[in-house]
Design a protein around this motif. Structure first.
Motif, PDB file in Angstrom:
ATOM      1  N   GLU A 167      42.210  46.426  40.956  1.00 42.76           N
ATOM      2  CA  GLU A 167      40.851  46.922  41.139  1.00 42.76           C
ATOM      3  C   GLU A 167      40.623  48.156  40.269  1.00 42.76           C
ATOM      4  N   LYS A 168      39.493  48.198  39.577  1.00 47.20           N
ATOM      5  CA  LYS A 168      39.112  49.318  38.709  1.00 47.20           C
ATOM      6  C   LYS A 168      40.266  49.727  37.784  1.00 47.20           C
ATOM      7  N   ASP A 171      40.228  53.174  36.094  1.00 50.48           N
ATOM      8  CA  ASP A 171      40.142  54.394  36.918  1.00 50.48           C
ATOM      9  C   ASP A 171      41.508  54.750  37.498  1.00 50.48           C
ATOM     10  N   TYR A 173      42.436  57.238  39.141  1.00 50.47           N
ATOM     11  CA  TYR A 173      42.361  57.947  40.415  1.00 50.47           C
ATOM     12  C   TYR A 173      42.290  56.981  41.602  1.00 50.47           C
ATOM     13  N   ARG A 174      42.130  55.692  41.317  1.00 50.28           N
ATOM     14  CA  ARG A 174      42.064  54.700  42.377  1.00 50.28           C
ATOM     15  C   ARG A 174      43.485  54.264  42.722  1.00 50.28           C
ATOM     16  N   VAL A 176      46.097  51.755  44.483  1.00 51.07           N
ATOM     17  CA  VAL A 176      46.054  50.326  44.794  1.00 51.07           C
ATOM     18  C   VAL A 176      47.278  49.922  45.615  1.00 51.07           C
ATOM     19  N   ARG A 313      49.414  51.129  37.150  1.00 53.56           N
ATOM     20  CA  ARG A 313      49.065  50.561  38.454  1.00 53.56           C
ATOM     21  C   ARG A 313      49.079  49.037  38.377  1.00 53.56           C
ATOM     22  N   ASP A 339      40.785  54.625  52.146  1.00 55.93           N
ATOM     23  CA  ASP A 339      39.550  53.912  52.436  1.00 55.93           C
ATOM     24  C   ASP A 339      39.327  53.912  53.951  1.00 55.93           C
ATOM     25  N   GLY A 359      42.281  47.929  45.985  1.00 57.18           N
ATOM     26  CA  GLY A 359      42.079  49.363  46.175  1.00 57.18           C
ATOM     27  C   GLY A 359      42.248  49.770  47.621  1.00 57.18           C
ATOM     28  N   ARG A 362      41.918  56.979  47.195  1.00 57.21           N
ATOM     29  CA  ARG A 362      41.613  57.719  45.965  1.00 57.21           C
ATOM     30  C   ARG A 362      42.384  59.027  45.937  1.00 57.21           C
ATOM     31  N   SER A 363      42.552  59.549  44.722  1.00 58.02           N
ATOM     32  CA  SER A 363      43.194  60.856  44.547  1.00 58.02           C
ATOM     33  C   SER A 363      42.154  61.964  44.566  1.00 58.02           C
TER      34      SER A 363
END
Length: 371
Positions: A167-168, A171, A173-174, A176, A313, A339, A359, A362-363
């Motif tokens: 996912e993403k 990004d 910062y995501r 997983v 990731r 989440d 995901g 987040r950081s």
């Protein structure tokens, strides 16, 4: 709802069960529920009492209910006979010191013998019934089924490159998921030990062992999550963050089941089982400690990276041989925000079924040089 109301509901379900089990299956297992319904505190509290709490419909059945994040549906985890046997050994054999030692020896012996069996060429006959029992998706497996020479080869099978998208991917910062697993996420180690991990001797220092005991302090107040892999899951694990692999260390230990009912006893399963510590130094998440824990029937924990390797990731960094297993991730204080749906389920002691690359958080931190 108060405790008495919960007991009344469970008692009602038990009375229904005594007359017609199918009715209870339709109520607790068969129904489709939305994510919002499954997140209601009264619903998950009662469900937890029925499935993994003090009140268990069908004593010693070791039933586990999880929520499939992709569908919102509550599912009963399918469990083979050897798993139920291990759970019963653990509970019925842990009443005294002598019985506990005997149970440890038996579980280790079972793990070694099962591993030898599944490394033999004759074990290929077990692959089709395993696929059928767990309704596995053969289309996502990289190699044809007939190419596997042993059951263990099949067990730590690779999937097609597009089977688990990240996912993403742009990004960093995501955060997983690093495994196809039943996930529990907590804002702190303290919350995890209050709600889920009940081992009297559990501590971060004990989990990390002598090699990393001096670093335990940095994870006080930090987030924690648990990836529990059941035997039917894809058993290769992947990096949840971008980073660099640090010095890895293996800790010999026991082979207790990582079934939730074992984790919620006085026994420190995570701190006693065989495990491998894999630090991942990330500019976005700090030093993430991935503790790869073997469990009942798991004879080996293999890593496919080396110290100093850079991982992205979703990139594979190891696999487990046959059995159930777990990865515990430790984060420094103030780094991760989970989440919301995972936090809600965690507080209700309900595991969430997730897949590699999905995901999960987040950081909070700005990027810094890798130490």
């Amino acid at each position: 709802m108060n405790a008495k109301a919960e007991v009344d509901i469970v008692t009602h379900l038990a009375v229904c069960a005594s007359q017609d089990w199918a009715r209870v299956d339709r109520i607790v297992v068969g129904n489709f529920v939305t994510a919002s319904q499954a997140q209601r505190k009264w619903y998950t509290k009662v469900l937890n009492k029925v499935s993994t709490g003090d009140y268990r419909l069908g004593a010693n059945s070791a039933n586990i209910i999880v929520q499939n994040r992709m569908t919102g549906q509550l599912e009963e985890e399918k469990m083979q006979v050897y798993v139920r046997l291990g759970i019963r050994l653990l509970y019925k054999g842990w009443k005294g010191r002598m019985e506990g030692a005997r149970a440890r020896r038996l579980l280790k012996s079972l793990s070694i013998k099962q591993g030898m069996k599944y490394d033999s060429p004759d074990s290929v006959r077990d692959i089709p019934p395993f696929i059928e029992f767990h309704k596995l998706n053969k289309e996502e497996i990289l190699r044809p089924i007939e190419d596997f020479k042993t059951f263990n080869e099949f067990f730590y099978r690779e999937l097609k490159p597009d089977a688990r998208p990240v996912e993403k991917p742009e990004d960093p910062y995501r955060l997983v998921s690093g495994a196809d697993c039943r996930l529990m996420a907590f804002e702190s180690v303290t919350e995890a030990t209050k709600l889920w991990i009940k081992g009297r001797e559990f501590s971060v220092a004990r989990l990390l062992g002598d090699a990393y005991r001096s670093e335990a302090e940095r994870y006080n107040g930090g987030a924690l999550c648990i990836f529990r892999l059941a035997p039917q899951d894809y058993h290769r694990f992947h990096s949840p963050v971008d980073g660099v692999i640090g010095p890895m260390t293996y800790i010999a230990g026991e082979y207790y089941t990582v079934n939730p009912q074992a984790i919620r006893t006085a026994l420190d399963v995570y701190g006693e089982n065989a495990r491998k510590i894999v630090p991942i130094d990330s500019p976005y998440f700090g030093r993430v400690m991935a503790v790869c824990i073997g469990a009942m029937m798991v004879g080996s924990i293999k890593t496919t990276v080396n110290e100093g390797d850079t991982v992205k990731r979703g990139q594979e960094f190891g696999y487990f041989a046959f059995g159930g297993s777990t990865i515990v991730l430790l984060f420094e204080r103030g780094v991760v925000e989970w989440d919301e749906d995972l936090l809600i389920n965690g507080r209700a002691c309900l595991e969430t079924l997730v897949r590699v690359g999905m995901g999960i958080g987040r950081s909070h931190r700005a990027p810094s040089p890798v130490s």
